[in-house]
Design a protein around this motif. Structure first.
Motif, PDB file in Angstrom:
ATOM      1  N   THR A 226       0.627  -1.262  -0.124  1.00  0.00           N
ATOM      2  CA  THR A 226      -0.130  -0.170   0.001  1.00  0.00           C
ATOM      3  C   THR A 226       0.988   1.188  -0.110  1.00  0.00           C
ATOM      4  O   THR A 226       1.979   1.040   0.368  1.00  0.00           O
ATOM      5  N   MET A 227       0.224   1.994  -0.419  1.00  0.00           N
ATOM      6  CA  MET A 227       0.981   3.519  -0.359  1.00  0.00           C
ATOM      7  C   MET A 227       0.344   4.759  -0.073  1.00  0.00           C
ATOM      8  O   MET A 227      -1.088   4.778  -0.004  1.00  0.00           O
ATOM      9  N   ASP A 228       0.748   5.464   0.837  1.00  0.00           N
ATOM     10  CA  ASP A 228       0.149   6.549   1.686  1.00  0.00           C
ATOM     11  C   ASP A 228      -0.544   7.475   0.486  1.00  0.00           C
ATOM     12  O   ASP A 228       0.057   7.676  -0.469  1.00  0.00           O
ATOM     13  N   GLN A 229      -1.718   8.037   0.979  1.00  0.00           N
ATOM     14  CA  GLN A 229      -2.556   8.851   0.056  1.00  0.00           C
ATOM     15  C   GLN A 229      -1.694  10.022  -0.361  1.00  0.00           C
ATOM     16  O   GLN A 229      -1.486  10.662  -1.441  1.00  0.00           O
ATOM     17  N   MET A 230      -0.850  10.771   0.633  1.00  0.00           N
ATOM     18  CA  MET A 230      -0.256  11.844   0.289  1.00  0.00           C
ATOM     19  C   MET A 230       0.997  11.680  -0.300  1.00  0.00           C
ATOM     20  O   MET A 230       1.356  12.430  -1.166  1.00  0.00           O
ATOM     21  N   LEU A 231       1.597  10.350   0.092  1.00  0.00           N
ATOM     22  CA  LEU A 231       2.881  10.331  -0.943  1.00  0.00           C
ATOM     23  C   LEU A 231       2.423   9.922  -2.355  1.00  0.00           C
ATOM     24  O   LEU A 231       3.350  10.588  -3.316  1.00  0.00           O
ATOM     25  N   ARG A 232       1.471   9.452  -2.807  1.00  0.00           N
ATOM     26  CA  ARG A 232       0.949   9.147  -3.961  1.00  0.00           C
ATOM     27  C   ARG A 232       0.656  10.648  -4.785  1.00  0.00           C
ATOM     28  O   ARG A 232       1.041  10.904  -5.969  1.00  0.00           O
ATOM     29  N   ALA A 233       0.102  11.490  -3.989  1.00  0.00           N
ATOM     30  CA  ALA A 233       0.034  12.855  -4.624  1.00  0.00           C
ATOM     31  C   ALA A 233       1.147  13.712  -5.004  1.00  0.00           C
ATOM     32  O   ALA A 233       1.440  14.308  -5.699  1.00  0.00           O
ATOM     33  N   LEU A 234       2.224  13.294  -3.920  1.00  0.00           N
ATOM     34  CA  LEU A 234       3.711  13.891  -4.092  1.00  0.00           C
ATOM     35  C   LEU A 234       4.375  13.408  -5.459  1.00  0.00           C
ATOM     36  O   LEU A 234       5.044  14.009  -5.989  1.00  0.00           O
ATOM     37  N   VAL A 235       4.193  12.167  -5.492  1.00  0.00           N
ATOM     38  CA  VAL A 235       4.640  11.251  -6.697  1.00  0.00           C
ATOM     39  C   VAL A 235       4.081  12.131  -7.818  1.00  0.00           C
ATOM     40  O   VAL A 235       4.841  12.541  -8.729  1.00  0.00           O
ATOM     41  N   GLY A 236       2.670  12.276  -8.253  1.00  0.00           N
ATOM     42  CA  GLY A 236       2.159  13.024  -9.078  1.00  0.00           C
ATOM     43  C   GLY A 236       2.592  14.454  -9.419  1.00  0.00           C
ATOM     44  O   GLY A 236       3.047  14.925 -10.314  1.00  0.00           O
ATOM     45  N   ILE A 237       2.829  15.274  -8.216  1.00  0.00           N
ATOM     46  CA  ILE A 237       3.007  16.586  -8.408  1.00  0.00           C
ATOM     47  C   ILE A 237       4.646  16.783  -8.817  1.00  0.00           C
ATOM     48  O   ILE A 237       5.075  17.510  -9.606  1.00  0.00           O
ATOM     49  N   SER A 238       5.473  15.841  -8.212  1.00  0.00           N
ATOM     50  CA  SER A 238       6.808  16.004  -8.552  1.00  0.00           C
ATOM     51  C   SER A 238       7.106  15.585 -10.115  1.00  0.00           C
ATOM     52  O   SER A 238       8.003  16.272 -10.577  1.00  0.00           O
ATOM     53  N   LEU A 239       6.506  14.478 -10.507  1.00  0.00           N
ATOM     54  CA  LEU A 239       6.572  14.357 -11.989  1.00  0.00           C
ATOM     55  C   LEU A 239       6.097  15.186 -12.844  1.00  0.00           C
ATOM     56  O   LEU A 239       7.045  15.815 -13.717  1.00  0.00           O
ATOM     57  N   PHE A 240       4.924  15.959 -12.348  1.00  0.00           N
ATOM     58  CA  PHE A 240       4.545  17.173 -13.167  1.00  0.00           C
ATOM     59  C   PHE A 240       5.276  18.382 -13.066  1.00  0.00           C
ATOM     60  O   PHE A 240       5.791  18.849 -14.184  1.00  0.00           O
ATOM     61  N   ALA A 241       5.915  18.683 -12.091  1.00  0.00           N
ATOM     62  CA  ALA A 241       6.785  19.763 -11.965  1.00  0.00           C
ATOM     63  C   ALA A 241       8.130  19.505 -12.754  1.00  0.00           C
ATOM     64  O   ALA A 241       8.705  20.291 -13.535  1.00  0.00           O
ATOM     65  N   SER A 242       8.711  18.281 -12.819  1.00  0.00           N
ATOM     66  CA  SER A 242       9.894  17.880 -13.297  1.00  0.00           C
ATOM     67  C   SER A 242       9.836  18.468 -14.810  1.00  0.00           C
ATOM     68  O   SER A 242      10.829  18.780 -15.405  1.00  0.00           O
ATOM     69  N   ALA A 243       8.635  17.838 -15.504  1.00  0.00           N
ATOM     70  CA  ALA A 243       8.612  17.986 -16.938  1.00  0.00           C
ATOM     71  C   ALA A 243       8.537  19.645 -17.241  1.00  0.00           C
ATOM     72  O   ALA A 243       9.215  19.805 -18.128  1.00  0.00           O
ATOM     73  N   TYR A 244       7.956  20.211 -16.397  1.00  0.00           N
ATOM     74  CA  TYR A 244       8.004  21.739 -16.774  1.00  0.00           C
ATOM     75  C   TYR A 244       9.533  22.270 -16.203  1.00  0.00           C
ATOM     76  O   TYR A 244       9.986  23.114 -17.187  1.00  0.00           O
ATOM     77  N   MET A 245       9.844  21.692 -15.291  1.00  0.00           N
ATOM     78  CA  MET A 245      11.403  22.238 -15.011  1.00  0.00           C
ATOM     79  C   MET A 245      12.288  21.995 -16.079  1.00  0.00           C
ATOM     80  O   MET A 245      13.251  22.740 -16.445  1.00  0.00           O
ATOM     81  N   ALA A 246      12.211  20.697 -16.654  1.00  0.00           N
ATOM     82  CA  ALA A 246      13.059  20.413 -17.633  1.00  0.00           C
ATOM     83  C   ALA A 246      12.994  21.202 -18.877  1.00  0.00           C
ATOM     84  O   ALA A 246      14.074  21.653 -19.499  1.00  0.00           O
ATOM     85  N   GLU A 247      11.892  21.741 -19.424  1.00  0.00           N
ATOM     86  CA  GLU A 247      11.786  22.606 -20.397  1.00  0.00           C
ATOM     87  C   GLU A 247      12.403  24.052 -20.092  1.00  0.00           C
ATOM     88  O   GLU A 247      13.078  24.528 -21.001  1.00  0.00           O
ATOM     89  N   VAL A 248      12.291  24.525 -18.908  1.00  0.00           N
ATOM     90  CA  VAL A 248      12.996  25.786 -18.480  1.00  0.00           C
ATOM     91  C   VAL A 248      14.353  25.553 -18.568  1.00  0.00           C
ATOM     92  O   VAL A 248      15.334  26.504 -19.108  1.00  0.00           O
ATOM     93  N   ILE A 249      15.056  24.373 -17.919  1.00  0.00           N
ATOM     94  CA  ILE A 249      16.431  24.567 -17.960  1.00  0.00           C
ATOM     95  C   ILE A 249      17.033  24.017 -19.388  1.00  0.00           C
ATOM     96  O   ILE A 249      17.994  24.659 -19.718  1.00  0.00           O
ATOM     97  N   ARG A 250      16.354  23.308 -20.274  1.00  0.00           N
ATOM     98  CA  ARG A 250      16.646  23.216 -21.617  1.00  0.00           C
ATOM     99  C   ARG A 250      16.740  24.496 -22.252  1.00  0.00           C
ATOM    100  O   ARG A 250      17.960  24.703 -23.068  1.00  0.00           O
TER     101      ARG A 250
END
Lengths: 366, 394
Positions: A226-250
């Motif tokens: 099982t995985m914590d509900q908050m941890l699941r949200a954090l995974v989603g938020i982090s993946l989402f932010a990484s994609a946008y961050m990647a474009e800024v850094i690119r």
């Protein structure tokens, strides 16, 4: 509206002309017929609506009370905020353990200060501390090392909003760098994997990613885990932010002249050495304003976790509105919540402007 | 890097010190890692679905949905299937996103120009608007406006708007147009007027190239597009009637209603995205160098000519890529409708259908696929538009 008359830049006034307030008011408010009409209209609306608004907000507002019945003066009922203040800040965090949150909140400005301001004493130790801050906070808030455990379902309010925002920031920076480097790699398999990931995440709304992480992540894991509900949200938020961050850094990587890459090669530096020592320090410096504005969007976007059932700042606000004791106070609650978000986002955007200014000055001097 | 390697040794050595070999190994490792990860996820999912007794496949789209939504732009006979609910939701998303893009662009343009104004008050109003609403989450704004609209007086105390529309906590009641025979003529006149305006613009441009004489194209086009359909409307005996909402008991007879959910969502999206678009237009116009304005002034161009011929064409180049990403953001943000129950794609198909069938994988995959397609289409269109306005270099 006559907006065209300011297209021609006004010629500078003669050296002798004295600029006083009256002339300024005349030219800046009643410069032309169109301008006068606009000014009168706006002035009328301001005089008509601002005093009643201020009256509602401040002068005839109720500040203290235990339920809606205590608000009798006809203005805003801020008692709902003062009575439930702790709920807004830390959510359902147990009262006898709440000192741990206060310590984490107090240490945050120290860690942030060492990251953001260059001239501080003991900078080296400060930066080391900032590096360990996420770990320290995680132990402090969740428990461990002798501290009793506090389930993440008890976290809420501003605490949860900050946890989501800061986790997103901390994870997305390194992940974003790796994705950006991968996208610009000349190995076709690696660059296409990165392109697919980045464009997929950027093409769908955050809410579908959060749905995916809250509904589908449990399906992805081996049965029984099982995985914590908050941890699941954090995974989603982090993946989402990484994609946008990647474009800024690119965009920063692209703005580094080719000569820098060639010079690094000529010095005999390998790929990772040249990136670490030559390219990334320059690229990241250029895109700091872009990184900050990604953080601002991320901070605002964390409010979406309320849709998958977490009680962040906005989630607490929503729960307060449906509380029978405080029913019908949606305006007060939303205005207060908006103010909290505004303070954080506005100060971040000012910081970004200040940095942009500093960077431009550096270029001008050269 | 690659160039040096190719020149020095064209032959690949099977050693970790050979860049080409290393590259191939790394790529194989990456592909292998991703494949293993995908296999891990898929096998787990298959096992989990089997354990929970959830069926797989897309058969559910033709089963009855068993739920109702408040806003259906297309009519489907009962029972409505999940697949038809998908279309209902998609249309609702497209309506709010399309209207939002148009209105946000207009608001952003007005506010962007106001912020550059010499008039202190109008610049101040625009500044306050941009810096306040931009720093507040759009979801909060949606919830706020929804709260405001629900707090409006009930049906019996409806607020009349100029005697045409009625506003209350059940929505905005507006007259419904009823098309009579002969309305096609008006539409025909409208289409003719547009065609004539295009032809006029082409002719005027050609004439200006050849003779240098300008022609008031915009004014005459507006006149054409307004006058021709209106004239046809009256000549053909007014073939359009309005069905006004009339209060009756606890509701209204006739007219049509715009739900508070739709209004709140649209209002919040437009106000929020408008702040970004205002900044885009302002920075784009300010990015045109002062020398261009001075040169245009020196050529004797009138302010509106300067705007049309010199500033806007150059500003568009800066603005279009940023506008694209704002349009995409608005479309994606429209999915927040789920928070207030506006029946968009995420709320109907991605929400209720998912809960009823439990087929999370299929439903979320379809929903994400739709947004990816919309994003792709907007990008393609805006790239084409960008290519039209981009600097034409030899």
């Amino acid at each position: 509206m006559s907006f065209t008359d300011e297209l021609i830049p006004p010629s500078p006034p003669p050296a002798s002309a004295r600029v006083n307030l009256l002339t300024l008011i005349r030219t800046r408010l009643f410069g032309s017929i169109g301008s006068t009409i606009v000014s009168v209209l706006i002035l009328y609306l301001l005089i008509r609506y601002v005093p009643p608004l201020l009256n509602w907000l401040i002068f005839s507002a109720d500040w203290i009370g235990t339920s809606r019945e205590d608000c009798t003066s006809g203005g805003a009922c801020w008692a709902v905020i003062t009575a439930r203040f702790r709920l807004f800040i830390v959510g359902f965090y147990p009262a006898e353990q709440v000192w741990r949150v206060w310590i984490a909140f107090t240490l945050l400005p120290v860690a942030l200060g060492y990251c953001l301001v260059e001239k501080l004493p003991y900078r080296r130790y400060g930066l080391t501390f900032a590096g360990f801050y996420p770990l320290i906070t995680a132990i402090l808030l969740a428990g461990g090392l002798g501290l009793p455990e506090v389930a993440t379902s008890k976290w809420g309010g501003l605490l949860l909003t900050l946890v989501c925002g800061l986790t997103g920031i901390v994870v997305s920076l390194p992940l974003g760098v790796i994705l950006a480097l991968g996208r610009r790699s000349n190995l076709p398999a690696i660059s296409s994997l990165c392109v697919i990931f980045i464009e997929f995440i950027r093409g769908v709304p955050l809410i579908t990613i959060l749905f995916m992480s809250s509904v589908m992540l449990p399906l992805f894991l081996p049965p029984g885990t099982t995985m914590d509900q908050m941890l699941r949200a954090l995974v989603g938020i982090s993946l989402f932010a990484s994609a946008y961050m990647a474009e800024v850094i690119r965009s920063g990587l692209q703005s580094i002249p080719k000569g820098q890459y060639e010079a690094a090669d000529a010095l005999g530096l390998g790929y990772w050495q040249s990136m670490r020592l030559i390219i990334l320090p320059q690229a990241l410096k250029i895109v700091i304003p872009g990184i900050v504005s990604t953080f601002i969007s991320l901070f605002k976007d964390t409010s979406l976790v309320l849709i998958i059932g977490l009680y962040d700042l906005l989630g607490i606000a929503n729960a307060t509105i449906t509380d029978t004791k405080w029913i019908g106070l949606s305006n007060e609650v939303y205005v207060f919540t908006a103010l909290v978000y505004w303070v954080f986002c506005f100060s971040m955007s000012r910081y970004s402007l200040y940095l942009e200014d500093k960077l431009h000055k550096g270029h001008k001097k050269k | 890097m690659a160039a040096i390697d190719e020149a020095s040794h064209n032959k690949m050595r099977f050693s970790i010190y050979d860049a080409k070999f290393r590259g191939i190994v790394m790529q194989l490792a990456a592909i292998g890692g991703v494949t293993a990860f995908a296999y891990f996820i898929i096998s787990n999912t298959a096992k989990n679905l089997l354990d929970r007794g959830i069926s797989t496949g897309f058969g559910f789209v033709s089963t009855p949905a068993g739920y109702d939504v408040s806003q259906m732009l297309v009519f489907f006979p009962e029972p409505v299937t999940h697949g038809q609910m998908f279309i209902v939701g998609l249309l609702n998303t497209l309506v709010v996103a399309g209207l939002g893009v148009v209105l946000a662009t207009i608001l952003g343009l007005v506010m962007g120009i106001m912020r550059m104004s010499l008039n202190w008050l109008s610049a101040g109003v625009a500044y306050a608007y941009v810096d306040s609403l931009r720093n507040v989450p759009v979801l909060l704004q949606i919830l706020f406006w929804y709260g405001v609209l629900l707090a409006l007086p009930g049906v019996r105390q409806s607020i009349g708007l100029f005697g045409i529309a009625q506003l209350n906590n059940r929505g905005l009641f507006v007259p419904q147009p009823i098309v009579q025979d002969g309305f096609g003529l008006v539409l025909l006149a409208f289409a003719l007027a547009i065609a004539a305006s295009v032809a006029l613009a082409v002719w005027a441009r050609k004439r200006q190239r050849e003779t240098g004489e300008a022609f008031p194209v915009i004014q005459s086009s507006i006149a054409l597009i307004v006058v021709l359909p209106v004239l046809t409307y009256f000549l053909s005996g007014r073939p359009l009637e309005w069905d006004f909402p009339v209060q009756k008991g606890f509701g209204f007879n006739g007219g049509m209603v715009i739900s508070p959910e739709f209004t709140a969502l649209l209002l919040a999206l437009v106000l929020y995205t408008g702040t970004y678009i205002a900044e885009i237009f302002r920075s784009a116009i300010q990015s045109v160098s002062t020398g261009q304005r001075e040169a245009a002034a020196a050529l004797g161009l009138q302010p509106n000519q300067m705007m049309k011929l010199v500033l806007i064409p150059q500003a568009m180049r800066v603005a279009v890529p940023q506008l694209t990403s704002q349009y995409l953001n608005l479309t994606k943000n429209s999915s927040l409708a789920v928070a207030i129950g506006y029946p968009d794609l995420v709320a109907t198909f991605g929400g209720t259908t998912l809960n009823q069938t439990g087929q999370a994988v299929e439903v979320i995959a379809i929903t994400m696929g739709v947004y990816l397609t919309i994003s792709l289409l907007i990008s393609v269109f805006m790239n084409w538009f960008n290519a039209c306005v981009a600097l034409k270099e030899r």
